[in-house]
Design an enzyme around this catalytic site. Structure first.
Site, short mmCIF file in Angstrom:
data_model
loop_
_atom_site.label_atom_id
_atom_site.label_comp_id
_atom_site.label_asym_id
_atom_site.label_seq_id
_atom_site.Cartn_x
_atom_site.Cartn_y
_atom_site.Cartn_z
N ASP A 13 -7.53 5.59 -5.12
CA ASP A 13 -6.68 4.42 -5.37
C ASP A 13 -7.53 3.15 -5.42
O ASP A 13 -8.01 2.68 -4.40
CB ASP A 13 -5.63 4.28 -4.24
CG ASP A 13 -4.69 3.12 -4.50
OD1 ASP A 13 -3.70 3.31 -5.22
OD2 ASP A 13 -4.96 2.00 -4.00
N TYR A 51 -9.83 -5.10 -6.42
CA TYR A 51 -10.83 -4.60 -5.47
C TYR A 51 -12.26 -4.77 -5.98
O TYR A 51 -13.20 -4.66 -5.21
CB TYR A 51 -10.57 -3.12 -5.11
CG TYR A 51 -9.17 -2.81 -4.61
CD1 TYR A 51 -8.30 -3.82 -4.22
CD2 TYR A 51 -8.72 -1.50 -4.52
CE1 TYR A 51 -7.01 -3.54 -3.78
CE2 TYR A 51 -7.44 -1.21 -4.08
CZ TYR A 51 -6.59 -2.23 -3.72
OH TYR A 51 -5.33 -1.94 -3.28
N LYS A 83 -4.54 -0.89 -10.83
CA LYS A 83 -3.37 -1.79 -10.77
C LYS A 83 -3.61 -3.09 -11.52
O LYS A 83 -4.75 -3.56 -11.61
CB LYS A 83 -3.07 -2.14 -9.29
CG LYS A 83 -3.08 -0.95 -8.36
CD LYS A 83 -2.63 -1.28 -6.94
CE LYS A 83 -2.91 -0.11 -6.01
NZ LYS A 83 -4.26 -0.09 -5.45
N HIS A 141 0.81 -4.60 -9.44
CA HIS A 141 0.36 -4.74 -8.04
C HIS A 141 1.38 -5.49 -7.17
O HIS A 141 1.55 -5.18 -6.00
CB HIS A 141 -0.99 -5.46 -8.03
CG HIS A 141 -1.87 -5.13 -6.88
ND1 HIS A 141 -3.23 -4.96 -6.98
CD2 HIS A 141 -1.59 -4.94 -5.57
CE1 HIS A 141 -3.74 -4.67 -5.80
NE2 HIS A 141 -2.76 -4.66 -4.92
N1 LIG Z 1 -0.85 -2.15 -3.23
C1 LIG Z 1 -1.26 -3.03 -2.32
O1 LIG Z 1 -0.87 -4.20 -2.30
C2 LIG Z 1 -2.22 -2.55 -1.27
C3 LIG Z 1 -2.47 -3.35 -0.14
C4 LIG Z 1 -3.35 -2.87 0.84
C5 LIG Z 1 -3.96 -1.62 0.66
N2 LIG Z 1 -3.72 -0.88 -0.47
C6 LIG Z 1 -4.36 0.45 -0.67
O2 LIG Z 1 -4.19 1.24 0.49
C7 LIG Z 1 -5.46 1.65 0.98
C8 LIG Z 1 -5.44 1.83 2.49
O3 LIG Z 1 -4.98 0.70 3.16
P1 LIG Z 1 -5.94 -0.30 3.97
O4 LIG Z 1 -7.30 -0.27 3.39
O5 LIG Z 1 -5.21 -1.59 4.04
O6 LIG Z 1 -5.96 0.23 5.46
P2 LIG Z 1 -5.83 1.62 6.27
O7 LIG Z 1 -6.13 2.78 5.41
O8 LIG Z 1 -4.54 1.56 7.00
O9 LIG Z 1 -6.97 1.42 7.38
C9 LIG Z 1 -8.31 1.32 7.05
C10 LIG Z 1 -9.08 0.99 8.34
O10 LIG Z 1 -8.99 2.08 9.25
C11 LIG Z 1 -10.31 2.55 9.58
N3 LIG Z 1 -10.23 4.03 9.65
C12 LIG Z 1 -10.14 4.89 8.62
N4 LIG Z 1 -10.02 6.16 9.07
C13 LIG Z 1 -10.06 6.09 10.42
C14 LIG Z 1 -9.99 7.08 11.43
N5 LIG Z 1 -9.85 8.37 11.15
N6 LIG Z 1 -10.08 6.67 12.73
C15 LIG Z 1 -10.21 5.34 13.03
N7 LIG Z 1 -10.26 4.36 12.11
C16 LIG Z 1 -10.19 4.73 10.80
C17 LIG Z 1 -11.21 2.07 8.46
O11 LIG Z 1 -12.53 1.87 8.90
P3 LIG Z 1 -13.78 2.72 8.31
O12 LIG Z 1 -13.84 2.45 6.84
O13 LIG Z 1 -14.95 2.16 9.06
O14 LIG Z 1 -13.52 4.16 8.63
C18 LIG Z 1 -10.56 0.75 8.08
O15 LIG Z 1 -10.97 -0.28 8.96
C19 LIG Z 1 -6.38 0.53 0.48
O16 LIG Z 1 -7.75 0.90 0.54
C20 LIG Z 1 -5.86 0.34 -0.90
O17 LIG Z 1 -6.31 1.37 -1.77
C21 LIG Z 1 -2.84 -1.32 -1.42
#
Ligand SMILES: NC(=O)c1ccc[n+]([C@@H]2O[C@H](COP(=O)([O-])OP(=O)(O)OC[C@H]3O[C@@H](n4cnc5c(N)ncnc54)[C@H](OP(=O)(O)O)[C@@H]3O)[C@@H](O)[C@H]2O)c1
Length: 257
Positions: free
Chosen positions: A46, A51, A76, A107
């Site tokens: 994704d 990004y 997106k 988005h």
């Molecule tokens: N459509 C939208 O508006 C929108 C908005 C936000 C996000 N997104 C998408 O959703 C994806 C995921 O959401 P997000 O990046 O906001 O946050 P998330 O996946 O909820 O959390 C990521 C965080 O958790 C840590 N992490 C990952 N696996 C872990 C584990 N097993 N144990 C402990 N910590 C862990 C990561 O650190 P490390 O990397 O150090 O492991 C990072 O700091 C994004 O990358 C993006 O593709 C979309």
């Protein structure tokens, strides 16, 4: 394989767990993470124009050795491109270096210009440049509005979704209208992983809190796209297909705040 994919409303299969790449640097960080994910079994990546790492994502998708047709790539359309979505799509495709994407999302809702944008996405879909089209950050009101004029219904709505951001109304609306709900920030961006009640459920399943949060999405029928740039955590986040949560555990998690 079936429990690891969901059938979208247009017959396309989409993996239930993918790698999110928001806040990964273009270059080594993104390339390593996407490659580790593909090696760990992920088949959904994704990304987004916002990004700034579509080039790295595309490079790994093209060069990983896994057939292109086996990998599901989402990107997106960002609001600054709402005035010319077609050019923005082609710019994404060119940065990715791909012939098509699997899913193209608006988005953020675009109240004033939405109909024109959606019609452009419909044309891109009809031209087979994207295998599915959808939206992100849409609530029930925005989905209803879109569905009032859409010729092609959105296949996916990507929203923030975790026990701490439980959008029950959106989940129910999507389920009733054949829209797959895709959970972003499923790990609460790491902020709530120390919650004691979450920890208790994790211990009971011999899993990590992160794995419980991803499983909670899957058990709600939602696709989850956890982000990690750490090889071990990338593997850990995909190791969620050998257990499920009981109705009591789901209910407890639903009401975590
Ligand atoms: N459509 C939208 O508006 C929108 C908005 C936000 C996000 N997104 C998408 O959703 C994806 C995921 O959401 P997000 O990046 O906001 O946050 P998330 O996946 O909820 O959390 C990521 C965080 O958790 C840590 N992490 C990952 N696996 C872990 C584990 N097993 N144990 C402990 N910590 C862990 C990561 O650190 P490390 O990397 O150090 O492991 C990072 O700091 C994004 O990358 C993006 O593709 C979309």
């Amino acid at each position: 394989m079936d429990k690891e994919t969901v059938l979208l409303n247009n017959g396309v299969r989409m993996p239930m767990v993918g790698l999110g790449v928001w806040q990964m640097e273009e270059g080594m960080e993104t390339e390593k993470s996407v490659l580790w994910a593909i090696q760990a079994g992920y088949r959904l990546i994704d990304t987004a124009t916002l990004y700034g790492n579509e080039r790295s994502v595309g490079r790994v998708v093209r060069e990983s050795g896994t057939p292109r047709g086996d990998i599901f790539v989402t990107t997106k359309l960002w609001p600054t491109d709402f005035s010319d979505p077609e050019s923005a799509f082609h710019a994404s495709l060119s940065r990715l270096g791909l012939q098509y994407v699997d899913l193209y999302l608006i988005h953020w809702p675009a109240p004033a210009m939405e109909r024109g944008i959606w019609q452009t996405l419909e044309r891109l879909y009809e031209s087979k440049l994207t295998r599915a089209i959808g939206v992100s950050n849409y609530g029930v009101r925005e989905l209803e509005e879109l569905q009032s004029y859409a010729k092609i219904m959105p296949a996916v709505n990507q929203v923030s979704f975790s026990p701490f951001s439980y959008k029950k109304d959106v989940l129910e609306y999507c389920a009733a209208h054949g829209i797959a709900l895709e959970a972003y920030s499923p790990l609460t961006r790491g902020r709530k992983l120390n919650n004691p009640r979450l920890g208790k459920i994790a211990v009971a399943h011999n899993k990590s809190p992160a794995q419980i949060l991803i499983r909670w999405c899957l058990d709600h029928g939602a696709i989850a796209i956890p982000k990690s740039s750490n090889k071990q955590r990338i593997k850990e986040n995909f190791d969620v297909f050998d257990f499920s949560l009981s109705p009591e555990e789901m209910q407890e998690l639903d009401f975590l705040r």
